[in-house]
Motif scaffolding. Sequence first.
Motif, PDB file in Angstrom:
ATOM      1  N   PHE A 165       0.761  -1.141  -0.036  1.00 48.81           N
ATOM      2  CA  PHE A 165       0.037   0.037  -0.002  1.00 48.81           C
ATOM      3  C   PHE A 165       0.714   1.156  -0.012  1.00 48.81           C
ATOM      4  CE2 PHE A 165      -3.207  -2.800   1.439  1.00 48.81           C
ATOM      5  CZ  PHE A 165      -4.392  -2.736   0.670  1.00 48.81           C
ATOM      6  N   TRP A 166       2.042   1.272   0.719  1.00 48.38           N
ATOM      7  CA  TRP A 166       2.884   2.350   0.769  1.00 48.38           C
ATOM      8  C   TRP A 166       3.488   2.642  -0.831  1.00 48.38           C
ATOM      9  CZ3 TRP A 166       4.356   5.671   4.513  1.00 48.38           C
ATOM     10  CH2 TRP A 166       5.428   6.665   4.094  1.00 48.38           C
ATOM     11  N   LYS A 167       3.897   1.711  -1.441  1.00 43.63           N
ATOM     12  CA  LYS A 167       4.440   1.948  -2.847  1.00 43.63           C
ATOM     13  C   LYS A 167       3.273   1.910  -3.852  1.00 43.63           C
ATOM     14  CE  LYS A 167       7.982  -0.287  -5.616  1.00 43.63           C
ATOM     15  NZ  LYS A 167       8.923  -1.060  -6.048  1.00 43.63           N
ATOM     16  N   HIS A 168       2.078   1.324  -3.685  1.00 44.45           N
ATOM     17  CA  HIS A 168       1.349   1.285  -4.891  1.00 44.45           C
ATOM     18  C   HIS A 168      -0.004   1.783  -4.533  1.00 44.45           C
ATOM     19  CE1 HIS A 168       4.175  -1.212  -7.069  1.00 44.45           C
ATOM     20  NE2 HIS A 168       4.325  -2.023  -6.099  1.00 44.45           N
ATOM     21  N   GLY A 169      -0.389   2.118  -3.431  1.00 42.79           N
ATOM     22  CA  GLY A 169      -1.602   2.783  -2.966  1.00 42.79           C
ATOM     23  C   GLY A 169      -2.619   1.696  -3.198  1.00 42.79           C
ATOM     24  N   PHE A 170      -4.076   2.114  -3.668  1.00 42.27           N
ATOM     25  CA  PHE A 170      -5.004   1.189  -4.072  1.00 42.27           C
ATOM     26  C   PHE A 170      -4.847   0.513  -5.143  1.00 42.27           C
ATOM     27  CE2 PHE A 170      -7.233   4.441  -1.148  1.00 42.27           C
ATOM     28  CZ  PHE A 170      -7.587   3.388  -0.324  1.00 42.27           C
ATOM     29  N   PHE A 197      -2.612  -1.636  -5.474  1.00 45.25           N
ATOM     30  CA  PHE A 197      -2.031  -2.696  -4.986  1.00 45.25           C
ATOM     31  C   PHE A 197      -3.328  -3.842  -5.085  1.00 45.25           C
ATOM     32  CE2 PHE A 197      -1.678  -5.559  -1.167  1.00 45.25           C
ATOM     33  CZ  PHE A 197      -0.719  -6.233  -1.325  1.00 45.25           C
ATOM     34  N   PHE A 198      -4.565  -3.522  -5.204  1.00 45.07           N
ATOM     35  CA  PHE A 198      -5.455  -4.522  -5.312  1.00 45.07           C
ATOM     36  C   PHE A 198      -5.553  -5.090  -6.671  1.00 45.07           C
ATOM     37  CE2 PHE A 198      -7.479  -2.001  -1.724  1.00 45.07           C
ATOM     38  CZ  PHE A 198      -7.785  -2.853  -0.963  1.00 45.07           C
ATOM     39  N   SER A 199      -4.666  -4.581  -7.441  1.00 45.16           N
ATOM     40  CA  SER A 199      -4.563  -5.116  -8.883  1.00 45.16           C
ATOM     41  C   SER A 199      -3.709  -6.394  -8.903  1.00 45.16           C
ATOM     42  CB  SER A 199      -3.876  -4.272  -9.896  1.00 45.16           C
ATOM     43  OG  SER A 199      -2.578  -3.945  -9.551  1.00 45.16           O
ATOM     44  N   LEU A 200      -3.087  -6.953  -7.699  1.00 44.45           N
ATOM     45  CA  LEU A 200      -2.459  -8.137  -7.625  1.00 44.45           C
ATOM     46  C   LEU A 200      -3.467  -9.101  -7.421  1.00 44.45           C
ATOM     47  CD1 LEU A 200       0.015  -9.446  -6.567  1.00 44.45           C
ATOM     48  CD2 LEU A 200      -0.705  -9.142  -4.224  1.00 44.45           C
TER      49      LEU A 200
END
Length: 261
Positions: A145-150, A152-155
């Motif tokens: 979340f620090w590096k990609h924000g929301f 990150f949910f694309s993972l």
Amino acid sequence: MAAEQAKVDPMHQFTIEPLVGANWEIAGYNIAFTNSAMWMLVTTIVLGLFVAGGLKRQLVPGRWQMAVETFTGFIDNMLEANIGKEGRKYVPYVFSLFMFILFANLLGLLPLGVVGIHPFTFTSHFTVTGVLAVISFAIVLVVGFWKHGFHFFSLFIPHGTPVPMIPIIFLIELVSFAVRPFSLALRLFVAMMAGHVLLKVLSSFVIDGTNAGVGFGLLVGLPSFVLMIGISALEILVAGIQAYVFALLTSLYINDAENLH
């Protein structure tokens, strides 16, 4: 005969017992210093001494320094292979995690019972392995979340997923992701617990066979003792493998947070 058999309880070795402050409580929770806590402290001290011995930075390194540098290089190479150059900043954590689990597993195998000291393998408790797994999982979430924000949910949505399938795939991937700390903790806990139970059961065969007489001693006790030696050697290997697997999976999970693969 029955009295002798009752002395060997394979599960007793996992009992957490208070050593100091059995009645100490904070907000209704007992905070006694237990055998588990003592062996965590022993493991931390041994690990600290091991690392301290490798910080001499001699031009011609001794065996101790070479051992520390070998383990450090091993973890560094593993992180670089799984994460890339970004993985170097995680070396202190993953190295500490790997060595802490390795030393805990090995110290629990030491035959100190012959001198009246009973080692406690705290990695055979799910609460301990669970905390280690949660710490690793928390790092993954913070980094993600620090590096990609929301984003990150694309993972949880693999590239190329058909639009109608996105909700289902997202839920499946999310559940799979959420189960990671549980599976990570369970793998180490089960491996260590099963090996120690097997050794204790075999020891009961040795004791009961010996107490039953020479015939049973040779027929049951001796083969069980030989098998115990083989299982003990295997457990040393398992101790290293489980520490490696825990560190490896942690690096793979961090890679997901860093690179969103």
